[in-house]
Motif scaffolding. Structure first.
Motif, short mmCIF file in Angstrom:
data_model
loop_
_atom_site.label_atom_id
_atom_site.label_comp_id
_atom_site.label_asym_id
_atom_site.label_seq_id
_atom_site.Cartn_x
_atom_site.Cartn_y
_atom_site.Cartn_z
N LEU A 79 3.36 0.27 3.86
CA LEU A 79 2.47 1.18 4.93
C LEU A 79 0.99 0.43 5.20
O LEU A 79 0.42 -0.43 4.07
CB LEU A 79 2.01 2.61 4.29
N ALA A 80 0.59 0.50 6.25
CA ALA A 80 1.32 0.98 7.48
C ALA A 80 1.71 -0.11 8.24
O ALA A 80 0.73 -1.10 8.39
CB ALA A 80 0.20 1.82 8.26
N HIS B 171 -10.59 6.79 1.98
CA HIS B 171 -9.17 6.79 1.38
C HIS B 171 -9.21 5.62 0.46
O HIS B 171 -9.81 4.79 0.38
CB HIS B 171 -7.94 6.65 2.43
N TYR C 235 -1.20 -1.83 10.79
CA TYR C 235 -2.38 -2.44 10.09
C TYR C 235 -2.17 -3.34 8.82
O TYR C 235 -1.92 -4.52 8.94
CB TYR C 235 -3.42 -1.08 9.45
N CYS C 236 -1.89 -2.50 7.68
CA CYS C 236 -1.78 -3.71 6.77
C CYS C 236 -0.44 -4.41 6.64
O CYS C 236 -0.67 -5.61 6.17
CB CYS C 236 -2.06 -2.91 5.25
N HIS D 189 -15.85 0.21 5.50
CA HIS D 189 -14.43 0.57 6.13
C HIS D 189 -14.35 1.84 6.48
O HIS D 189 -13.55 2.38 7.21
CB HIS D 189 -13.35 0.01 4.86
N ASP E 33 -4.67 -0.83 -1.59
CA ASP E 33 -6.07 -0.71 -1.10
C ASP E 33 -6.79 -0.18 -2.27
O ASP E 33 -6.54 0.84 -2.72
CB ASP E 33 -6.08 0.21 0.18
N ASP F 287 0.80 -1.22 0.08
CA ASP F 287 0.13 0.10 0.06
C ASP F 287 0.84 1.29 -0.10
O ASP F 287 0.65 2.16 0.88
CB ASP F 287 -0.99 -0.01 1.09
C1 VGL Z 1 -4.26 0.78 6.26
C2 VGL Z 1 -5.47 2.03 7.92
C3 VGL Z 1 -6.86 1.63 7.01
C4 VGL Z 1 -3.14 0.23 5.71
C5 VGL Z 1 -5.56 0.71 5.35
O1 VGL Z 1 -2.74 0.34 4.42
O2 VGL Z 1 -2.32 -0.30 6.64
N1 VGL Z 1 -4.37 1.53 7.36
N2 VGL Z 1 -6.59 1.10 5.57
#
Ligand code: VGL
Length: 203
Positions: free
Chosen positions: A136-137, A72, A140-141, A61, A53, A11
């Motif tokens: 990133l991030a 986003h 999370y991902c 989401h 994403d 991402d």
């Molecule tokens: C992500 C928060 C929401 C990521 C994606 O890519 O880590 N973080 N959606």
């Protein structure tokens, strides 16, 4: 073919970089080390994967539809495009995730190529058993992808200077890194991985 290593970049999209809709502090600083990693993997014949994403506008989401996040990475928008300085070679396999309005799509293992191929299928077909993961991030991902990879029996190296955290709560990124390490991931700088990687083998 087995014992193959691949690079997986998560991402690295405009919306996760400074100026984007869900910016990660210093998110753009991972571009340069990850570009060096890409160059090395490609020139030594190792595959490169990149997830993105790729949400529908009505994704659950998003906060406005009951979820956790500001809007986003809506598919086909400039915010969902890869960072402009990110040097993805033509042979990169791109995996889109969060395609369904009910899917968070945190892990690249939930992603699919344009032809509908899943990451796990592509890794198995290519005999890939070790992923170097950055992007990133962290909290999370990256974390979700690393945990999925480990639970599928893959070896994982997290690129320490190629990740950055959202840090909704201070320290989230650091805690995520510790969790990944405890679960069995190696944490290494890009230069360490590159100097240990000769002819598709790691030490
Ligand atoms: C992500 C928060 C929401 C990521 C994606 O890519 O880590 N973080 N959606």
């Amino acid at each position: 073919m087995s014992n193959q290593m691949a690079l997986l970049i998560i991402d690295l999209q405009n919306d996760f970089c400074p100026g984007g809709a869900l910016p990660v502090a210093h998110g753009d600083q991972v571009v340069e080390p990850l570009n060096r990693a890409i160059h090395h993997f490609i020139t030594t014949g190792m595959p490169v994967f990149a997830s993105r994403d790729w949400h529908p506008p009505d994704s659950r989401h998003f906060q406005e539809h009951g979820g956790q996040w500001p809007v986003h990475c809506v598919r086909d928008t400039p915010g969902a495009a890869f960072h402009p300085d990110f040097n993805l070679p033509a042979q990169t396999v791109v995996l889109s995730k969060g395609l369904d309005s009910h899917a968070d799509g945190y892990s690249a293992f939930e992603g699919q190529t344009e032809d509908g191929a899943l990451l796990v299928t592509l890794l198995t077909q290519a005999g890939i058993d070790h992923l170097c993961i950055g992007g990133l991030a962290t909290d999370y991902c990256v974390k979700a992808t690393v945990m999925d990879a480990l639970s599928r029996g893959l070896s994982v190296t997290v690129l320490a200077d190629g990740i950055a955290g959202v840090n909704i709560h201070p320290g989230d990124g650091q805690r995520a890194l510790e969790e990944m390490s405890k679960a069995g991931a190696r944490i290494r700088d890009v230069d360490t991985v590159l100097s240990n990687t000769i002819n598709q083998q790691t030490t």
